[in-house]
Design a protein around this motif. Structure first.
Motif, short mmCIF file in Angstrom:
data_model
loop_
_atom_site.label_atom_id
_atom_site.label_comp_id
_atom_site.label_asym_id
_atom_site.label_seq_id
_atom_site.Cartn_x
_atom_site.Cartn_y
_atom_site.Cartn_z
N UNK A 50 -12.37 2.80 -1.46
CA UNK A 50 -12.09 2.24 -1.79
C UNK A 50 -10.73 2.82 -1.68
N UNK A 51 -9.71 2.31 -1.82
CA UNK A 51 -8.33 2.99 -0.62
C UNK A 51 -6.53 3.21 -1.48
N UNK A 52 -6.53 3.38 -1.51
CA UNK A 52 -5.30 3.33 -1.49
C UNK A 52 -4.02 2.14 -1.26
N UNK A 53 -2.56 1.42 -1.30
CA UNK A 53 -2.90 0.61 -1.12
C UNK A 53 -0.48 1.82 -0.98
N UNK A 54 -0.36 1.63 -0.17
CA UNK A 54 1.11 2.14 0.19
C UNK A 54 2.45 1.57 0.29
N UNK A 55 3.72 1.66 -0.11
CA UNK A 55 4.64 0.83 0.94
C UNK A 55 4.82 0.81 2.19
N UNK A 56 4.54 2.70 2.51
CA UNK A 56 4.03 2.84 3.88
C UNK A 56 4.24 4.01 4.71
N UNK A 57 3.52 4.33 5.86
CA UNK A 57 3.31 5.97 6.42
C UNK A 57 3.97 6.85 5.64
N UNK A 58 6.02 5.99 5.58
CA UNK A 58 6.85 6.98 5.95
C UNK A 58 6.76 7.58 4.37
N UNK A 59 6.84 6.09 3.48
CA UNK A 59 7.59 6.93 2.00
C UNK A 59 6.34 6.95 1.47
#
Ligand code: ADP
Length: 177
Positions: A50-59
């Motif tokens: 599985x993969x975590x999903x983030x708001x953006x690479x920066x945040x």
């Protein structure tokens, strides 16, 4: 018992989580902006469940967690059944489709396969507590954050390896029996 207490508290989530220091960063997805082909490349080049999903690479703010098999099935279905889904289609996990340049191909919404409240602990959580949570909640994986930023992941197998290691170092420990 006292020594044991000390011992079990010494290992923190940051010592067990992946990536390890000097490893390449966690393989995560962003909630919008990635193309179907980008995600397919990640699927083909990694074996993670599985993969975590983030708001953006920066945040690096955590949005959720998506299972590899759900990603594969949804992209396959999108390509087969949904008009205009091609390699360059944008994938989004948000509620609404992101604004796109005119004449872009149709976007693929994958919010329905996103676990929006994956279990998380902070990097300073003692492993004793993490192990307990895994047992009590029957977790498959747990994400690790620091000040709200995604830092790592601990899977059930990582936990089992950690327990085996502890047992080796401290065979008398009743903690993990
Ligand atoms: P398992 O631990 O059951 O083999 P995975 O194949 O998902 O499950 O993970 C293999 C290893 O990679 C584990 O040590 C885990 O902590 C780590 N890992 C899992 N998912 C990711 C990811 N998205 N990015 C980087 N490392 C990961």
């Amino acid at each position: 018992l006292e020594a044991k207490e000390e011992f079990t508290h010494r290992t923190l989530a940051m010592d067990v989580m992946r990536p390890r220091r000097n490893d390449p960063p966690l393989t995560s997805l962003t909630q919008e902006g990635m193309k179907v082909e980008d995600v397919e490349t990640i699927i083909n080049e990694t074996t993670y469940s599985g993969f975590p999903v983030v708001v953006s690479k920066e945040s690096q703010r955590l949005v959720g967690f998506v299972l590899r098999r759900d990603l594969i099935i949804s992209i396959e279905n999108g390509r087969k059944r949904q008009d205009g889904i091609v390699s360059t289609s944008t994938i989004y996990f948000t509620e609404h489709a992101p604004v796109q340049p005119p004449n872009s191909p149709a976007a693929l919404k994958l919010r329905s396969v996103l676990d929006l409240s994956p279990f998380t602990v902070t990097d300073h959580t003692p492993m004793e507590i993490v192990v307990d949570i895994f047992r009590k909640l029957g977790l498959r994986q747990c994400l690790v954050t620091h000040n709200g930023r995604l830092l790592g992941i601990i899977t059930k197998k990582d936990i089992l390896k950690h327990i085996a290691q502890m047992a080796n170092q401290d065979p008398d420990s009743i903690m993990f029996n």
